[in-house]
Design a protein around this motif. Structure first.
Motif, PDB file in Angstrom:
ATOM      1  N   ASP A  94       0.829  -1.207   0.000  1.00  0.00           N
ATOM      2  CA  ASP A  94       0.000   0.000   0.000  1.00  0.00           C
ATOM      3  C   ASP A  94       0.863   1.258   0.000  1.00  0.00           C
ATOM      4  N   GLU A  95       0.228   2.406   0.175  1.00  0.00           N
ATOM      5  CA  GLU A  95       0.940   3.687   0.133  1.00  0.00           C
ATOM      6  C   GLU A  95       1.926   3.851   1.291  1.00  0.00           C
ATOM      7  N   HIS A  96       1.821   3.021   2.330  1.00  0.00           N
ATOM      8  CA  HIS A  96       2.750   3.053   3.461  1.00  0.00           C
ATOM      9  C   HIS A  96       3.802   1.946   3.361  1.00  0.00           C
ATOM     10  N   ASP A  97       3.866   1.298   2.191  1.00  0.00           N
ATOM     11  CA  ASP A  97       4.798   0.201   1.913  1.00  0.00           C
ATOM     12  C   ASP A  97       4.525  -1.030   2.772  1.00  0.00           C
ATOM     13  N   LEU A  98       3.262  -1.198   3.180  1.00  0.00           N
ATOM     14  CA  LEU A  98       2.860  -2.382   3.937  1.00  0.00           C
ATOM     15  C   LEU A  98       2.216  -3.388   2.994  1.00  0.00           C
ATOM     16  N   PRO A  99       2.464  -4.677   3.190  1.00  0.00           N
ATOM     17  CA  PRO A  99       1.861  -5.691   2.324  1.00  0.00           C
ATOM     18  C   PRO A  99       0.351  -5.771   2.528  1.00  0.00           C
ATOM     19  N   VAL A 100      -0.355  -6.087   1.453  1.00  0.00           N
ATOM     20  CA  VAL A 100      -1.813  -6.237   1.480  1.00  0.00           C
ATOM     21  C   VAL A 100      -2.142  -7.610   0.897  1.00  0.00           C
ATOM     22  N   LEU A 101      -2.789  -8.460   1.679  1.00  0.00           N
ATOM     23  CA  LEU A 101      -3.159  -9.777   1.175  1.00  0.00           C
ATOM     24  C   LEU A 101      -4.206  -9.658   0.085  1.00  0.00           C
ATOM     25  N   LEU A 102      -4.057 -10.448  -0.969  1.00  0.00           N
ATOM     26  CA  LEU A 102      -5.044 -10.522  -2.044  1.00  0.00           C
ATOM     27  C   LEU A 102      -6.000 -11.660  -1.688  1.00  0.00           C
ATOM     28  N   ILE A 103      -7.197 -11.288  -1.265  1.00  0.00           N
ATOM     29  CA  ILE A 103      -8.189 -12.260  -0.801  1.00  0.00           C
ATOM     30  C   ILE A 103      -9.364 -12.227  -1.765  1.00  0.00           C
ATOM     31  N   PRO A 104      -9.759 -13.376  -2.330  1.00  0.00           N
ATOM     32  CA  PRO A 104     -10.867 -13.376  -3.287  1.00  0.00           C
ATOM     33  C   PRO A 104     -12.172 -12.907  -2.644  1.00  0.00           C
ATOM     34  N   GLU A 105     -13.016 -12.244  -3.441  1.00  0.00           N
ATOM     35  CA  GLU A 105     -14.289 -11.740  -2.914  1.00  0.00           C
ATOM     36  C   GLU A 105     -15.314 -12.843  -2.702  1.00  0.00           C
ATOM     37  N   ARG A 106     -15.121 -13.990  -3.355  1.00  0.00           N
ATOM     38  CA  ARG A 106     -15.980 -15.155  -3.151  1.00  0.00           C
ATOM     39  C   ARG A 106     -15.086 -16.341  -2.818  1.00  0.00           C
ATOM     40  N   PRO A 107     -15.603 -17.323  -2.089  1.00  0.00           N
ATOM     41  CA  PRO A 107     -14.784 -18.490  -1.760  1.00  0.00           C
ATOM     42  C   PRO A 107     -14.317 -19.241  -3.006  1.00  0.00           C
ATOM     43  N   VAL A 108     -13.064 -19.655  -2.979  1.00  0.00           N
ATOM     44  CA  VAL A 108     -12.495 -20.512  -4.034  1.00  0.00           C
ATOM     45  C   VAL A 108     -11.767 -21.651  -3.332  1.00  0.00           C
ATOM     46  N   PRO A 109     -11.760 -22.841  -3.959  1.00  0.00           N
ATOM     47  CA  PRO A 109     -11.090 -23.965  -3.310  1.00  0.00           C
ATOM     48  C   PRO A 109      -9.577 -23.819  -3.321  1.00  0.00           C
TER      49      PRO A 109
END
Length: 115
Positions: A94-109
């Motif tokens: 992000d803008e503070h150089d912190l990692p952001v997890l990429l989490i799907p908006e719907r469940p995926v196996p």
């Protein structure tokens, strides 16, 4: 497209080799002696892998357990702080150089390929 953009392109065949799959985080703990690293156990399909991820500045271990995230699974194992990491999670900063997890908006196996 200018010359610098063309030089950074890869072919579809090269992209297909990346093998990115969704994995569910089963366990997480701080790597001793570090502020940024978590040791994760991630279920990817029918296997469980250990990963070392530099996400501790943004996430506590208990916050990530149960999350489904993209994992680059084709990487050769690498030892980080004495722990073998068997892949790499993918996340932007992000803008503070912190990692952001990429989490799907719907469940995926877990184990499903990212295309």
């Amino acid at each position: 497209m200018d010359e610098s953009e063309t030089a950074s392109q890869i072919s579809y065949a090269e992209f297909a080799k990346l093998d990115i799959r969704m994995g569910q985080i089963l366990a997480a703990e701080q790597v001793p002696g570090t502020d940024r690293l978590l040791r994760l156990e991630v279920k990817i399909g029918d296997q469980t892998r250990q990963l070392v991820a530099g996400i501790a500045a943004a996430y506590r271990p208990e916050e990530v357990i149960g999350q489904t995230i993209p994992v680059w699974v084709i990487l050769a194992p690498r030892v980080i702080r004495g722990i073998e990491s068997q892949g790499m999670i993918l996340c932007p900063r992000d803008e503070h150089d912190l990692p952001v997890l990429l989490i799907p908006e719907r469940p995926v196996p877990s184990g499903v390929a990212v295309r």
